[in-house]
Design a protein around this motif. Structure first.
Motif, PDB file in Angstrom:
ATOM      1  N   HIS A 160      11.111  -3.820 -11.493  1.00  0.00           N
ATOM      2  CA  HIS A 160      10.391  -3.133 -10.415  1.00  0.00           C
ATOM      3  C   HIS A 160      11.211  -3.211  -9.132  1.00  0.00           C
ATOM      4  O   HIS A 160      11.864  -4.215  -8.851  1.00  0.00           O
ATOM      5  CB  HIS A 160       9.009  -3.747 -10.197  1.00  0.00           C
ATOM      6  N   THR A 161      11.161  -2.148  -8.373  1.00  0.00           N
ATOM      7  CA  THR A 161      11.874  -2.089  -7.099  1.00  0.00           C
ATOM      8  C   THR A 161      10.960  -2.544  -5.962  1.00  0.00           C
ATOM      9  O   THR A 161       9.791  -2.903  -6.181  1.00  0.00           O
ATOM     10  CB  THR A 161      12.370  -0.660  -6.828  1.00  0.00           C
ATOM     11  N   GLY A 162      11.470  -2.508  -4.760  1.00  0.00           N
ATOM     12  CA  GLY A 162      10.672  -2.910  -3.604  1.00  0.00           C
ATOM     13  C   GLY A 162       9.898  -1.787  -2.951  1.00  0.00           C
ATOM     14  O   GLY A 162       9.183  -2.016  -1.963  1.00  0.00           O
ATOM     15  N   TRP A 163       9.990  -0.573  -3.496  1.00  0.00           N
ATOM     16  CA  TRP A 163       9.299   0.553  -2.861  1.00  0.00           C
ATOM     17  C   TRP A 163       7.775   0.449  -2.893  1.00  0.00           C
ATOM     18  O   TRP A 163       7.110   0.926  -1.961  1.00  0.00           O
ATOM     19  CB  TRP A 163       9.764   1.862  -3.484  1.00  0.00           C
ATOM     20  N   PRO A 164       7.161  -0.148  -3.929  1.00  0.00           N
ATOM     21  CA  PRO A 164       5.701  -0.337  -3.832  1.00  0.00           C
ATOM     22  C   PRO A 164       5.285  -1.158  -2.619  1.00  0.00           C
ATOM     23  O   PRO A 164       4.243  -0.885  -2.005  1.00  0.00           O
ATOM     24  CB  PRO A 164       5.363  -1.042  -5.155  1.00  0.00           C
ATOM     25  N   TRP A 165       6.099  -2.156  -2.267  1.00  0.00           N
ATOM     26  CA  TRP A 165       5.765  -2.957  -1.086  1.00  0.00           C
ATOM     27  C   TRP A 165       6.001  -2.191   0.204  1.00  0.00           C
ATOM     28  O   TRP A 165       5.320  -2.442   1.211  1.00  0.00           O
ATOM     29  CB  TRP A 165       6.591  -4.239  -1.105  1.00  0.00           C
ATOM     30  N   VAL A 166       6.935  -1.256   0.190  1.00  0.00           N
ATOM     31  CA  VAL A 166       7.109  -0.386   1.360  1.00  0.00           C
ATOM     32  C   VAL A 166       5.864   0.486   1.545  1.00  0.00           C
ATOM     33  O   VAL A 166       5.373   0.684   2.668  1.00  0.00           O
ATOM     34  CB  VAL A 166       8.375   0.479   1.209  1.00  0.00           C
ATOM     35  N   ALA A 167       5.351   1.012   0.428  1.00  0.00           N
ATOM     36  CA  ALA A 167       4.114   1.800   0.508  1.00  0.00           C
ATOM     37  C   ALA A 167       2.952   0.942   1.000  1.00  0.00           C
ATOM     38  O   ALA A 167       2.116   1.403   1.801  1.00  0.00           O
ATOM     39  CB  ALA A 167       3.798   2.404  -0.859  1.00  0.00           C
ATOM     40  N   ALA A 168       2.890  -0.310   0.537  1.00  0.00           N
ATOM     41  CA  ALA A 168       1.824  -1.207   0.998  1.00  0.00           C
ATOM     42  C   ALA A 168       1.952  -1.486   2.496  1.00  0.00           C
ATOM     43  O   ALA A 168       0.941  -1.548   3.213  1.00  0.00           O
ATOM     44  CB  ALA A 168       1.871  -2.515   0.212  1.00  0.00           C
ATOM     45  N   ALA A 169       3.181  -1.629   2.976  1.00  0.00           N
ATOM     46  CA  ALA A 169       3.384  -1.833   4.418  1.00  0.00           C
ATOM     47  C   ALA A 169       2.930  -0.607   5.212  1.00  0.00           C
ATOM     48  O   ALA A 169       2.334  -0.730   6.284  1.00  0.00           O
ATOM     49  CB  ALA A 169       4.856  -2.135   4.698  1.00  0.00           C
ATOM     50  N   GLY A 170       3.208   0.579   4.668  1.00  0.00           N
ATOM     51  CA  GLY A 170       2.730   1.789   5.333  1.00  0.00           C
ATOM     52  C   GLY A 170       1.215   1.850   5.386  1.00  0.00           C
ATOM     53  O   GLY A 170       0.617   2.240   6.402  1.00  0.00           O
ATOM     54  N   GLY A 171       0.565   1.469   4.289  1.00  0.00           N
ATOM     55  CA  GLY A 171      -0.900   1.422   4.304  1.00  0.00           C
ATOM     56  C   GLY A 171      -1.440   0.416   5.295  1.00  0.00           C
ATOM     57  O   GLY A 171      -2.466   0.660   5.944  1.00  0.00           O
ATOM     58  N   LEU A 172      -0.743  -0.714   5.428  1.00  0.00           N
ATOM     59  CA  LEU A 172      -1.178  -1.714   6.399  1.00  0.00           C
ATOM     60  C   LEU A 172      -1.074  -1.192   7.828  1.00  0.00           C
ATOM     61  O   LEU A 172      -1.950  -1.443   8.670  1.00  0.00           O
ATOM     62  CB  LEU A 172      -0.341  -2.981   6.235  1.00  0.00           C
ATOM     63  N   LEU A 173      -0.018  -0.425   8.110  1.00  0.00           N
ATOM     64  CA  LEU A 173       0.112   0.160   9.449  1.00  0.00           C
ATOM     65  C   LEU A 173      -0.997   1.184   9.709  1.00  0.00           C
ATOM     66  O   LEU A 173      -1.529   1.261  10.822  1.00  0.00           O
ATOM     67  CB  LEU A 173       1.486   0.814   9.588  1.00  0.00           C
ATOM     68  N   ALA A 229       4.484   5.550   3.598  1.00  0.00           N
ATOM     69  CA  ALA A 229       3.775   5.752   2.334  1.00  0.00           C
ATOM     70  C   ALA A 229       4.261   7.009   1.623  1.00  0.00           C
ATOM     71  O   ALA A 229       4.452   7.014   0.391  1.00  0.00           O
ATOM     72  CB  ALA A 229       2.279   5.829   2.589  1.00  0.00           C
ATOM     73  N   LEU A 230       4.481   8.087   2.370  1.00  0.00           N
ATOM     74  CA  LEU A 230       4.980   9.315   1.760  1.00  0.00           C
ATOM     75  C   LEU A 230       6.407   9.131   1.241  1.00  0.00           C
ATOM     76  O   LEU A 230       6.751   9.631   0.161  1.00  0.00           O
ATOM     77  CB  LEU A 230       4.936  10.458   2.777  1.00  0.00           C
ATOM     78  N   LEU A 231       7.226   8.423   2.008  1.00  0.00           N
ATOM     79  CA  LEU A 231       8.599   8.186   1.568  1.00  0.00           C
ATOM     80  C   LEU A 231       8.637   7.347   0.298  1.00  0.00           C
ATOM     81  O   LEU A 231       9.373   7.651  -0.655  1.00  0.00           O
ATOM     82  CB  LEU A 231       9.378   7.494   2.680  1.00  0.00           C
ATOM     83  N   ALA A 232       7.849   6.277   0.274  1.00  0.00           N
ATOM     84  CA  ALA A 232       7.851   5.396  -0.885  1.00  0.00           C
ATOM     85  C   ALA A 232       7.293   6.069  -2.131  1.00  0.00           C
ATOM     86  O   ALA A 232       7.696   5.729  -3.251  1.00  0.00           O
ATOM     87  CB  ALA A 232       7.050   4.132  -0.576  1.00  0.00           C
ATOM     88  N   SER A 233       6.394   7.016  -1.969  1.00  0.00           N
ATOM     89  CA  SER A 233       5.805   7.679  -3.128  1.00  0.00           C
ATOM     90  C   SER A 233       6.832   8.476  -3.916  1.00  0.00           C
ATOM     91  O   SER A 233       6.680   8.674  -5.125  1.00  0.00           O
ATOM     92  CB  SER A 233       4.661   8.601  -2.692  1.00  0.00           C
ATOM     93  N   GLY A 234       7.877   8.936  -3.271  1.00  0.00           N
ATOM     94  CA  GLY A 234       8.890   9.715  -3.964  1.00  0.00           C
ATOM     95  C   GLY A 234      10.074   8.903  -4.453  1.00  0.00           C
ATOM     96  O   GLY A 234      11.013   9.486  -5.017  1.00  0.00           O
ATOM     97  N   ARG A 235      10.044   7.603  -4.263  1.00  0.00           N
ATOM     98  CA  ARG A 235      11.158   6.752  -4.681  1.00  0.00           C
ATOM     99  C   ARG A 235      10.863   6.078  -6.023  1.00  0.00           C
ATOM    100  O   ARG A 235       9.725   6.068  -6.485  1.00  0.00           O
ATOM    101  CB  ARG A 235      11.436   5.689  -3.611  1.00  0.00           C
ATOM    102  N   THR A 236      11.905   5.491  -6.606  1.00  0.00           N
ATOM    103  CA  THR A 236      11.772   4.830  -7.907  1.00  0.00           C
ATOM    104  C   THR A 236      11.039   3.502  -7.749  1.00  0.00           C
ATOM    105  O   THR A 236      11.443   2.656  -6.945  1.00  0.00           O
ATOM    106  CB  THR A 236      13.155   4.593  -8.530  1.00  0.00           C
ATOM    107  N   TRP A 237       9.977   3.343  -8.538  1.00  0.00           N
ATOM    108  CA  TRP A 237       9.195   2.108  -8.498  1.00  0.00           C
ATOM    109  C   TRP A 237       9.547   1.167  -9.654  1.00  0.00           C
ATOM    110  O   TRP A 237       9.410  -0.039  -9.511  1.00  0.00           O
ATOM    111  CB  TRP A 237       7.699   2.435  -8.531  1.00  0.00           C
TER     112      TRP A 237
END
Length: 238
Positions: A166-179, A63-71
């Protein structure tokens, strides 16, 4: 003549079912090497603890990594042409990054509390993961941050953007939240069997400290020990 006394009949052999050689074996006994109930419970607690630590740490990191990437990317329309603009996850919403920090702190705090406190912290951990998932899914289709950047670049309020992707980073953040959510659920289900921080440094009830250890007797063969006793106001000869 009197009848001859009858000899007692020979006793019958013991029943085969009562013979020690044919006694029923204990089929319910566990095989050798099978762990007992407490051992299985301890092993299950260790596995759930390790899984919660791995999933929680990985979820917060993602989630922290995805927050700093391009969405998202887009173009602001100018009289001279188009000006490309990009937004990061922190530009779209600051919720995933903030909740990732909260979830990571809750993951650590699970081991510092017991009973009701552990349940409360585990609930906070699960809610942090849920909030990250919701914020990431909503931010995936949000273009307000792109429009704000386009308005700043053009200098006109309400400027529009074109060619939004839109990039795939929002879904990476969602995966982090799921974990993180999985880690919270594990803490709620199995946290009562997890170890807690040692209470060796905790105060006794009422705020009183434990009994102080008596100082060791000075070694009279060492002059420095005698001088230290005299400095403390003690009589080394006693």
């Amino acid at each position: 003549m009197s009848a001859a006394p009858q000899t007692p009949a020979a006793t019958e052999p013991p029943d085969a079912a009562e013979s020690p050689d044919t006694a029923p074996s204990d089929e319910t006994a566990p095989p050798a090497g099978t762990p007992s109930g407490p051992a299985r419970a301890a092993g299950g607690a260790r596995r759930s603890l390790a899984l919660a630590l791995l999933t929680g740490a990985a979820g917060a990191g993602l989630a922290l990594l995805a927050s700093g990437r391009t969405w998202a990317r887009g173009s602001a329309v100018l009289a001279q042409g188009e000006l490309p603009r990009t937004v990061t996850g922190a530009d779209v919403t600051g919720v995933p990054g903030a909740l990732a920090v909260v979830g990571l702190a809750a993951l650590v705090a699970v081991f510092a509390v017991r009973r009701a406190g552990r349940i409360a912290v585990a609930t906070l951990l699960a809610l942090s993961g849920t909030g990250i998932v919701v914020a990431a899914v909503l931010g995936n289709s949000d273009t307000s941050a792109l429009r704000e950047k386009a308005a700043t670049a053009v200098g006109l309020t309400g400027a529009d953007v074109h060619h939004v992707t839109h990039t795939g980073w929002p879904w990476v953040a969602a995966a982090g939240g799921l974990l993180l959510l999985v880690a919270g659920v594990l803490a709620l289900l199995f946290g009562r069997r997890w170890p807690a921080m040692s209470g060796r440094y905790e105060r006794t009830p009422g705020g009183a400290r434990g009994p102080r250890r008596a100082p060791a007797a000075p070694d009279l063969d060492r002059p420095e020990e005698i001088w230290k006793s005299l400095d403390r106001g003690e009589d080394p000869t006693r």
